[in-house]
Each structure stands twice: as C-alpha cells, then as structure tokens.
Design a protein around this motif. Structure first.
Motif: not given
Lengths: 191, 181
Positions: A126-127, A129, A149, A171-173, A175-176
């Motif tokens: 999900h994430r 870093e 972000t 971070s990049l998610l 859901t971004d």
C-alpha cells in the motif's frame, strides 16, 4: 510471479554470478553511493558478498534487489531495491543506486513505475517510502517530481563518518491520485 | 539477574514487570482508547508480555516498565526497536484513563534521563495516532518532543484501512564517535 521486469529501454532483473564485476563497478563509484550514504566498495570481494546477501534477504522475504541493464548497451546502470518489507502494514522502502548520468526524471520515472507496479499490484503493498538525505536537494526534487509526497524527517537516523544522518521521508501510496493517474497514463511523469 | 532497573520519579516509580502484574496489564489493555489495544486482552497475553519483557531487556531490543504510583499500576512505559548502535529507540506510553498528566510527564522525563545516562541513548521517538492521542501528545510536548513527520497511511488498522502516524521525536545533544557531551 515474474520478478524480472522490462521497460522501453531497460531490463530490470535479478543479479546472477556474471554480474559481480558490474555490481562492483556501480557500487565502487563514489557518486553512486554518496546519496545513501555509504562508502564505495574497494575490492571485488565486497560485491561478491553483497550478491550473496541480496539472495539471502530475498529468500527471507526481507527485500528484493534488481540490477538495471540498458537494453542498447548491456551496461548495468543502477541497482534498485525494495527493502524493509513490512507485510503487516503493507509497506516497503525503495532505494536506488544509479550512475549520475542516468539520474534523470525520465529514466527514474521508467524504472520506478515498473517496480512500483510490481509492489502495488503483485505484492499488494500500500505504501512505498523513499528516504532522501536532507542535504540532497537534487534527489529530493526528482522524487517530488515523480509524485512522491514529503511526509517529514527522520532525524539522526544513523551515524556515518562521525555525523548523524537526517533523512527526509517521501511516500507514494497505492491510493494516491498521482499513482492512479500513472496507471491511466501507463507511466509516471517524465518531465 | 536483573535486566530492568527501578527508576524513581516525583510521585512514583518505574519498575520491572513481574508475575503479579497480570491483572493490571489486562486491565490496562482493555481500554480501547489506547492505540493497538483490544477488548479481548487476556491473561495469557499478559503473561507472555511479562516473559518477553525480560528477554527484550536482556538482549537490549526493548524494555518494559510498569508505572507505579501509591502501590498501584497506572500504566506502562516501553521501549521498542531499541538500536544501541544508533543510540535510538521507539517508545510507547500506555496509561489508565484519569492518570494524572503531570505524573506521566515526570515518569517520561525520568525515563529519558535514565536511558541517556545508563545506555547513552539520544534519539527517542513516539508514534501517535492523529485525533486519538491528544493527551499523549500533550505529555510528549511537555517533555520536549516535537512532531517531525506525518507518515501517511503508515499503519494498517483493518484489512483495507490505514491510518497516518504522527512521529514525535526528541534528540539529546550529540555524542558522536567519542566526543564529549
């Protein structure tokens, strides 16, 4: 699951025994490792040891490492990895060691999109870093341009050559919006 | 051999967990207002926690203190992800509702001083949940912690949901490679 990836210009693949020399050339280069930071390798045996550790960490599901080979020349231009897999929180830390000439937004967009797709789609993370040293504005600008972000800082993360290293964490998610747009565009922003 | 020291603070003391703390730990962990806690906290879990607290301290991976005031346990102060080589640790403070904040401040301050002097730790951090940990954050700020990051969707809270984490940090004056404090 296929861990070997390819993009328009690069093979992003696992290392094999013939890669020791390439790995050494990459990681003995000061400009490649200074943004991690770590000391450049000084003997080829270090690359051999590292290659073994890469396999061990992958088998333990702690990390995955790829070498990036330029299709046209066969040159290894980077090592990219997902480290510190956290399977509970569905996250991992992305790390890139790349020759300075290849550290451009267009190239990084191609590489990161391929690895992030595997991370989000195949590994269900999900994430992602990305740690960037606070004094490394060049990398920070690139990472931001790719759509990561800035979450804040980890101060005094570890000690290196008598100095405490501070990291910015990006971070990049999954859901971004920027990632969802990347899926539609089949790529991250290249400029 | 004793791996966890007693640390006095104004109004109480931090002390190692022992087998008679099981009921208190169950009571502490049955308050759902605290992050990561469950209504189904059980004696078995508490017993395991006490046993692990000794192993963690013996290997310097972590440490757990009971916070005791007037002979009653009011909470626990714990260290996780203790990295002696990087002189840092992640901490956690769990308290019963109504436990006086000024005593929490005193307990945490004494713990930080003790850990800095005894183990040379200099980098202390807490992870807090936004909108749920205001009381804890207030305590942390009184002890000199400041927010360094808001880690987006850092902690999974259900199969499909994630929560941000606020990272609070306090760094003491540096000791690098043998320099004097």
């Amino acid at each position: 699951m296929n861990w070997n990836l390819k993009t328009d210009h690069y093979y992003i693949r696992f290392a094999h025994e013939n890669d020791i020399d390439c790995l050494y050339k990459l990681l003995s280069n000061k400009s490649v490792v200074k943004s991690i930071p770590k000391n450049p390798m000084v003997v080829e045996a270090q690359a051999m040891d590292l290659a073994r550790r890469m396999v061990m960490q992958f088998e333990a599901k702690e990390a995955a490492f790829w070498l990036v080979e330029e299709k046209d020349t066969g040159k290894i231009i980077a090592r990219i990895s997902l480290q510190k897999f956290n399977w509970v929180n569905a996250s991992a830390q992305l790390q890139l060691e790349v020759f300075a000439d290849y550290k451009t937004q267009a190239i990084l967009a191609e590489l990161i999109y391929a690895v992030a797709t595997l991370a989000f789609e195949d590994l269900s993370l999900h994430r992602l870093e990305w740690f960037v040293m606070t004094n490394d504005s060049h990398t920070a600008d690139l990472v931001s341009s790719l759509g990561f972000t800035r979450d804040g800082v980890f101060n005094s993360y570890f000690e290196f050559e008598n100095s405490w290293i501070d990291y910015q964490v990006f971070s990049l998610l999954h859901t971004d919006a920027v990632w969802q747009q990347a899926i539609i565009n089949d790529g991250l922003a290249k400029s | 051999m004793k791996f966890v020291a007693n640390v006095d603070f104004s109004g109480g003391q931090l002390r190692p967990l022992n087998n008679s703390d099981v009921d208190s730990i169950v009571k502490l962990y049955q308050h759902q207002t605290l992050a990561g806690q469950s209504v189904s906290a059980s004696r078995e879990h508490a017993e395991r926690m006490i046993s692990l607290s000794v192993q963690m301290a013996a290997t310097q991976r972590g440490l757990m203190w009971a916070i005791e005031c007037d002979g009653e346990i009011q909470g626990m102060l714990s260290l996780y992800d203790w990295q002696p080589s990087s002189l840092k640790t992640l901490m956690r403070l769990d308290v019963l509702p109504g436990f006086e904040p000024s005593l929490q401040v005193a307990a945490l301050s004494s713990a930080v001083d003790f850990l800095a002097n005894k183990y040379h730790l200099r980098n202390f951090s807490f992870q807090c949940l936004p909108n749920k940990d205001e009381l804890l954050i207030n305590v942390l700020e009184q002890v000199g912690f400041t927010q360094q990051a808001r880690l987006r969707d850092y902690r999974r809270i259900s199969q499909t949901e994630y929560s941000d984490i606020l990272l609070y940090n306090r760094i003491l004056e540096s000791v690098v490679a043998g320099e004097e404090k």
